[in-house]
Design a protein around this motif. Structure first.
Motif, short mmCIF file in Angstrom:
data_model
loop_
_atom_site.label_atom_id
_atom_site.label_comp_id
_atom_site.label_asym_id
_atom_site.label_seq_id
_atom_site.Cartn_x
_atom_site.Cartn_y
_atom_site.Cartn_z
N ALA A 252 35.11 29.39 20.93
CA ALA A 252 36.43 28.19 20.45
C ALA A 252 37.56 29.02 19.51
N LEU A 253 37.12 29.88 18.73
CA LEU A 253 38.00 30.60 17.99
C LEU A 253 38.60 31.60 18.59
N LYS A 254 37.88 32.20 19.75
CA LYS A 254 38.47 33.35 20.32
C LYS A 254 39.52 33.03 21.23
N GLU A 255 39.18 31.71 21.87
CA GLU A 255 40.39 30.93 22.59
C GLU A 255 41.68 30.63 21.85
N VAL A 256 41.44 30.08 20.48
CA VAL A 256 42.48 29.81 20.01
C VAL A 256 43.34 30.95 19.36
N TYR A 257 42.61 31.92 18.92
CA TYR A 257 43.23 33.36 18.78
C TYR A 257 44.28 33.56 20.03
N THR B 190 32.02 25.19 9.56
CA THR B 190 30.61 24.94 9.07
C THR B 190 30.15 23.48 9.19
N ASN B 191 31.13 22.76 8.61
CA ASN B 191 30.79 21.23 8.52
C ASN B 191 31.13 20.56 9.66
N ASP B 192 32.08 20.87 10.61
CA ASP B 192 32.46 20.20 11.73
C ASP B 192 31.15 20.54 12.83
N LEU B 193 30.41 21.71 12.64
CA LEU B 193 29.66 21.71 13.77
C LEU B 193 28.06 21.95 13.48
N SER B 194 27.99 21.84 12.06
CA SER B 194 26.60 22.09 11.77
C SER B 194 25.46 21.01 11.71
N THR B 195 25.96 19.86 12.06
CA THR B 195 24.99 18.46 12.36
C THR B 195 25.42 17.95 13.64
N LYS B 196 24.39 17.17 14.03
CA LYS B 196 24.36 16.42 15.49
C LYS B 196 25.71 15.78 15.50
N GLY B 197 26.10 15.66 16.90
CA GLY B 197 27.26 14.62 17.40
C GLY B 197 28.79 15.52 17.31
N TYR B 198 28.53 16.64 16.95
CA TYR B 198 30.03 17.42 17.04
C TYR B 198 30.40 17.78 18.43
N ASP B 199 31.74 17.74 18.53
CA ASP B 199 32.35 17.85 19.80
C ASP B 199 33.46 19.06 19.69
N ILE B 200 33.09 20.33 20.33
CA ILE B 200 33.54 21.47 20.28
C ILE B 200 35.02 21.46 20.63
N LYS B 201 35.31 20.43 21.61
CA LYS B 201 36.78 20.30 22.09
C LYS B 201 37.63 19.76 21.07
N LEU B 202 37.01 18.75 20.55
CA LEU B 202 37.91 18.25 19.31
C LEU B 202 37.84 19.03 18.13
N TYR B 203 37.19 20.07 18.02
CA TYR B 203 37.20 21.20 16.86
C TYR B 203 38.07 21.99 17.06
N LYS B 204 38.07 22.54 18.31
CA LYS B 204 38.91 23.62 18.92
C LYS B 204 40.51 23.04 18.78
N SER B 205 40.65 21.92 19.26
CA SER B 205 42.12 21.14 19.23
C SER B 205 42.61 21.16 17.68
N ALA B 206 41.70 20.47 16.86
CA ALA B 206 41.97 20.28 15.54
C ALA B 206 42.55 21.64 14.93
N TYR B 207 41.74 22.55 15.13
CA TYR B 207 41.74 24.16 14.32
C TYR B 207 42.89 24.61 14.84
N LYS B 208 43.27 24.48 16.12
CA LYS B 208 44.60 25.12 16.73
C LYS B 208 45.94 24.74 16.08
N LYS B 209 45.66 23.29 15.84
CA LYS B 209 46.78 22.52 15.24
C LYS B 209 47.01 22.84 13.79
N PHE B 210 46.02 23.08 13.28
CA PHE B 210 45.68 23.32 11.65
C PHE B 210 46.45 24.90 11.62
N ILE B 211 46.07 25.87 12.37
CA ILE B 211 46.62 27.24 12.32
C ILE B 211 48.31 27.20 12.52
N GLN B 212 48.59 26.28 13.50
CA GLN B 212 49.83 26.16 13.86
C GLN B 212 50.75 25.71 12.62
N HIS B 213 50.01 24.71 12.11
CA HIS B 213 50.78 24.00 10.85
C HIS B 213 50.94 25.24 9.77
#
Length: 322
Positions: free
Chosen positions: A264-269, A212-235
């Motif tokens: 993004a989450l479907k891709e990560v999943y 929600t906070n990554d993507l709710s305001t201007k300037g977000y980068d969906i690729k950075l979100y997806k990459s960080a999210y995937k690494k976090f789930i792997q952790h």
């Protein structure tokens, strides 16, 4: 229960909502001692209706129960707020004359960890409407979808959540480097003095509601979100290898951001499932205007109840209850 720093065993410290003290007594009542300014807690006696207590800057002892009938009683005290500013400390129980401690209550059958942001914290859940701004008085994790699900599922809950936090950036892009990925491995948020010992809590299921906070305001980068999210789930899969990890979509994102998050989450999943990780995907509905809103357009009690009802059957299946 919860992430608790026992460096000072006489005054254990904790900051995350849902941290709980549970005790069984035989007698008429008891009081709780805490650091002044520890903030709001929810108290239940024998699983009855919960009531709120508040350790203000001048409160060090508050009565939890009095005039109880003869026989055993179970008293539970849950931190209702985000405690990273107040840094609550529990300093003991004061028993009424003739009251004595019994063996500890039965621990719930299951264990669930909820990782998230303001939604999971219960931000503004007690506010009258969306025009009311956040305060400690109107925010209450006890009424969040996470706490509701824990009670419904007979699960011990651990909550690791903070309002405004994200995976690769926080709300509005602020507090660079202070994301969940930075602080998840520590016992207390914004306190690098103690790493959390993951062996102290082995969840059956971990529910992750971040984005929600990554993507709710201007300037977000969906690729950075997806990459960080995937690494976090792997952790998460590394530190809790037996847990079933559920990727949840946000209830608060705008239509465009929500669709990007879903993709993004479907891709990560798909990627992590292919790697053999024990991951699942669940899409929470957007908030329903008919159910009203809490502070600053956050979920109301009714919105949280709706989200819990939606997720309940899915979690029952993961826990083997159906």
């Amino acid at each position: 229960t919860g992430r608790i720093n026992f460096t000072n065993p006489e005054s254990p410290l904790f900051v995350y909502p849902a941290t709980q003290i549970a005790v069984r007594i035989s007698g008429t009542g008891l009081a709780m001692k805490a650091k002044p300014g520890s903030g709001q807690f929810m108290v239940t006696i024998d699983n009855g209706e919960a009531r709120k207590i508040n350790f203000t800057d001048t409160d060090s002892v508050i009565t939890l129960a009095k005039g109880l009938p003869a026989g055993p009683h179970t008293v539970k005290v849950m931190l209702a707020i985000e405690g990273y500013e107040k840094r609550p400390e529990f300093r003991g129980l004061l028993l009424d004359s003739g009251t004595k401690l019994l063996n500890a209550p039965r621990r719930p059958k299951h264990r669930i960890e909820f990782i998230g942001n303001s939604i999971t914290c219960g931000y503004g859940s007690e506010a009258k409407n969306q025009w009311v701004h956040y305060s400690y008085d109107n925010s209450n994790h006890y009424y969040s979808y996470a706490a509701i699900l824990a009670r419904e599922l007979d699960a011990e809950e651990m909550c690791v959540a903070r309002s405004g936090i994200g995976v690769y950036r926080n709300y509005g892009g602020h507090e660079e480097g202070q994301t969940m990925t930075r602080w998840y491995d520590y016992t207390c948020l914004y306190d690098s003095t103690q790493l959390w010992d993951f062996s102290r809590f082995r969840p059956d299921v971990i529910c992750v509601n971040l984005g929600t906070n990554d993507l709710s305001t201007k300037g977000y980068d969906i690729k950075l979100y997806k990459s960080a999210y995937k690494k976090f789930i792997q952790h998460l899969a590394k530190v809790q290898p037996k847990a079933k990890i559920v990727l949840l979509t946000s209830q608060m994102l705008s239509k465009t951001a929500k669709q990007l998050q879903i993709a993004a989450l479907k891709e990560v999943y798909a990627e992590l499932h292919k790697q053999g990780l024990n991951v699942y995907y669940f899409e929470l509905d957007m908030q329903d205007p008919k159910l009203g809103y809490g502070a600053d357009w956050h979920p109301s009690k009714a919105q949280h109840q709706q989200a819990a009802r939606q997720l309940l059957p899915f979690l029952r299946g993961l826990l083997g209850q159906i």
